[in-house]
Design an enzyme around this catalytic site. Structure first.
Site, short mmCIF file in Angstrom:
data_model
loop_
_atom_site.label_atom_id
_atom_site.label_comp_id
_atom_site.label_asym_id
_atom_site.label_seq_id
_atom_site.Cartn_x
_atom_site.Cartn_y
_atom_site.Cartn_z
N GLU A 155 0.80 -1.23 -0.09
CA GLU A 155 0.15 0.03 0.02
C GLU A 155 0.81 1.26 0.18
O GLU A 155 0.68 2.02 0.93
CB GLU A 155 -1.00 -0.16 0.97
N GLU A 311 -6.38 -8.22 -0.90
CA GLU A 311 -6.58 -8.34 0.59
C GLU A 311 -8.19 -8.11 0.66
O GLU A 311 -8.85 -7.27 -0.09
CB GLU A 311 -5.98 -7.14 1.39
C1 GLA Z 1 -4.04 -2.91 4.83
C2 GLA Z 1 -2.79 -3.73 4.80
C3 GLA Z 1 -2.72 -4.69 6.03
C4 GLA Z 1 -3.53 -4.42 7.00
C5 GLA Z 1 -4.87 -4.43 6.46
C6 GLA Z 1 -5.98 -4.34 7.72
O1 GLA Z 1 -5.10 -3.15 3.55
O2 GLA Z 1 -2.23 -3.74 3.55
O3 GLA Z 1 -1.34 -4.79 6.13
O4 GLA Z 1 -3.05 -3.72 7.81
O5 GLA Z 1 -4.92 -3.24 5.75
O6 GLA Z 1 -7.19 -4.28 6.97
#
Ligand code: GLA
Ligand code: ZN
Length: 677
Positions: A155, A311
């Site tokens: 991210e 994710e």
């Molecule tokens: C983000 C991050 C993860 C985690 C999630 C929790 O998407 O990439 O490492 O912290 O949020 O929802």
């Protein structure tokens, strides 16, 4: 033709973020994870995301033993690995020894060590340390049969205001304005308030303590941050591709995250992927579903092919204001919704719930309890069973004849614009209004921008396209001239790419001819106020927020204002231009006007609805195809059970094997069908 993420593993991926380094002292858990992975119908683990301190505990001292072991274990258990570069969070030694890697805030405060996603993307030291570790990872694992793709960092995001970044910003701006300070002064209109720049050395970051009124500056700063983040990512890619040019790279993006122009970042990636965390069962249920669907379409459109849902949360997240459990069946819907839009994976954050720190209550496939005997584990297992049953869909695509324009730079410029509703212009919300009507009819939509090829679409929708450069103007013009249908709204073509107003009347230049209108003024209404609109057939609509006072100059008037001092003036027009048509909606509404226009366009253009019958509210359908077969996904988010919904023809349910021309769906249910041969 099918196109796989990696030809060597032509299957849907089901798995997610796995942090075995957190369990390095209890390795029996690693073995248990492998057993559970198979039991959950999972086949993928994303590893290494936050492992830097484990694999390089001291500067230049590398220990890959944990990765060696875990990658082998996953492979031996029949799984595959997406391997991350560790740049999302750095080890303590790196910040201590090289404080330049620490970010600086807008107020000029240097951050301390801690947190994540908080390093300077300009810092040569940070880039070099990342290059070294990425090279080592690529050399060691690039040929490992388990490894099917790279997950760059985590991210990417945020903004840094350090001196290194400021120096890079000055260079960025000098290049943009051809080293000509007069050009900068003109494009930034800096004579306003006597803020003229004498040389590029005078260029500073926008600051609450200093300059914020020059919109060319604030816009270029946003461009710079996006550019610099992408440039950092490119340096990560270069290190990897130098060693293993063939393994695809992706990075997990975040919806329509404001700070990075994902069109720009997407150019550098082989595969798009994103992290999707809708608020399920919330009071704004509809918005959550429609926004998520819109994002899925964006990520498919970004590379024009299948992408990854990198994710999603098993059970629940821990960072919403209210962390409600997903109700039974919703984990499955969350994942399959992505597949319906073109994802080739359902991946989770996280595989095993961490024991401590801030994410210990975030959903995971394996809970603290540690076994397969949990509700969430079994929800995941069911999703996996469905993915196995529909695995032949993997690699297929989505065909769209309709596109909606989403433009980050336009969004940034609208944010800064002083006028209209000053604080919230509602750009993304407005796009969603248009998108929703298409989604509700099961019409497939791509997301595009005005620098892309529009000619493959029959219909392009570009609401609130306030900023247009010369290239966008000619792209729109050529598209309509050659037979395209272009639907736009208030605020079209007011400023150029540097946020300078176009002179000679809005919309810019020959867009006035394309749309056959001139927009003289724009009225902004107070919340709750409406203006009456009447269509040529006498049908009434209501305008909210924005009403432009336009003149028809050749365009046909389809609706007029019927209240206010501008009653009788055109509110909705269409212009025949070349072989195409250009619609202009001069006001904002709830989408009712667009829904009626769409009705006509669906029949005149013969746009395909996935199911050729009207769908109940909050029910949708999508098609994936590969030229040989077609697969139909029918999704119910309506809050009620649907029975006997006609599918228009007979299809085969890919899970039950039943052949039927109807479907029954519980609330939060998705069924997947294959065409009959
Ligand atoms: C983000 C991050 C993860 C985690 C999630 C929790 O998407 O990439 O490492 O912290 O949020 O929802
Ligand atoms: Zn910096």
């Amino acid at each position: 033709m099918k196109k796989y993420i990696n030809e060597k593993f032509p299957h849907f991926l089901h798995g997610g973020d796995y942090n075995p380094e957190q369990w390095i002292n209890t390795k029996e858990i690693w073995d248990e994870d492998m057993r559970l992975m198979n039991l959950a119908n999972c086949n993928e683990m994303t590893v290494g995301i936050f492992s830097w301190a484990t694999i390089e505990p001291e500067e230049g001292v590398f220990d890959f033993s944990f990765l060696d072991e875990i990658i082998d274990k996953v492979y031996a258990a029949g799984g595959r690995v997406i391997l991350a570069t560790p740049s999302g969070a750095r080890p303590r030694w790196l910040a201590e020894k090289y404080p330049e890697v620490l970010r600086v805030t807008e107020m000029g405060e240097k951050k301390k060590y801690g947190g994540r996603h908080n390093h300077c993307y300009t810092s040569p030291v940070y880039r070099e340390k990342v290059r070294i570790i990425n090279t080592k990872l690529a050399e060691r694992y690039g040929k490992h049969p388990a490894v099917i793709a790279w997950h760059l960092s985590n991210e990417y995001g945020g903004v840094c205001y350090c001196p290194l970044c400021e120096a890079a910003f000055k260079k960025f701006v000098a290049k943009r304005y051809h080293n000509d300070i007069n050009e900068l002064n003109t494009q930034w209109w800096s004579t306003f308030w006597s803020h003229n720049y004498r040389s590029f050395d005078d260029v500073e970051f926008p600051s609450p303590l200093g300059e914020k009124s020059i919109h060319g500056l604030t816009l270029d700063f946003k461009r710079f941050t996006s550019y610099q983040t992408t440039d950092f990512m490119k340096s990560e890619i270069a290190a990897i591709k130098a060693v293993c040019p063939d393994l695809p790279v992706t990075t997990n993006m975040m919806g329509f995250y404001d700070t990075i122009n994902y069109w720009e970042m997407g150019e550098e990636l082989d595969i798009a992927s994103w992290d999707s965390y809708p608020q399920w069962h919330s009071p704004n249920h509809e918005t959550q579903i429609i926004s998520t669907a819109l994002c899925h379409d964006f990520y498919r459109s970004l590379k024009g092919r299948s992408y990854l849902l990198m994710e999603s949360a098993p059970g629940l997240v821990n960072w919403h204001e209210y962390n409600k459990l997903k109700r039974p069946g919703v984990d499955r819907v969350n994942g399959l919704m992505a597949i319906a839009h073109g994802s080739d994976s359902v991946q989770y954050f996280q595989w095993r719930k961490s024991r401590g720190s801030s994410e210990k209550f975030h959903g995971a496939v394996v809970d603290h309890e540690g076994t397969e005997n949990t509700r969430v584990f079994n929800e995941v297992k069911k999703t996996g069973a469905t993915l196995k049953a529909i695995d032949e869909i993997c690699g297929t695509g989505v065909v769209s004849r309709v596109a909606i324009v989403y433009d980050w730079e336009n969004r940034w410029a609208l944010q800064d614009a002083q006028g209209f509703q000053r604080r919230e212009k509602k750009y993304t919300d407005t796009l969603r209004t248009y998108y929703k009507k298409l989604w509700s009819r099961g019409i497939s939509v791509d997301i595009t921008n005005l620098h892309r090829d529009l000619s493959k679409y029959d219909l392009v929708i570009a609401p609130m396209q306030y900023m247009v450069d010369e290239e966008s103007i000619s792209n729109i013009e050529a598209y309509v001239r050659n037979g395209g249908i272009f639907y736009t709204t208030y605020m079209l073509g007011m400023v150029n790419e540097n946020d300078l107003c176009y002179l000679g009347g809005f919309p810019a230049k020959n867009l006035k001819d394309v749309f056959g209108i001139w927009n003289e003024e724009i009225d902004t209404l107070y919340p709750g106020e409406t203006v009456k609109i009447v269509g040529a057939d006498g049908k009434e609509y209501s305008a909210v927020d924005n009403c432009e006072l336009i003149h028809a100059r050749g365009a046909k008037v389809l609706a007029e204002y019927a209240s206010e001092f501008y009653a009788g003036r055109p509110a909705l027009t269409v212009n025949e231009y070349g072989k195409g048509k250009a619609y202009y909606q001069a006001f904002r509404d709830d989408g009712s006007v667009w829904a009626d226009i769409l009705d006509t366009l669906v029949s005149t253009l013969g746009l395909e609805e996935a199911i050729p019958t009207p769908l109940p509210n909050m029910v949708t359908a999508h098609i994936r195809e590969d030229g040989e077969n077609r697969y139909l996904f029918v999704e119910n988010y309506s809050g009620t059970e649907i029975s006997g919904l006609s599918l228009g023809k007979e299809w085969k349910d890919m899970e039950s094997g039943e052949i039927s021309n109807k479907v029954d769906l519980k609330d939060f249910d998705i069924k997947i069908f294959k065409n009959l041969l």
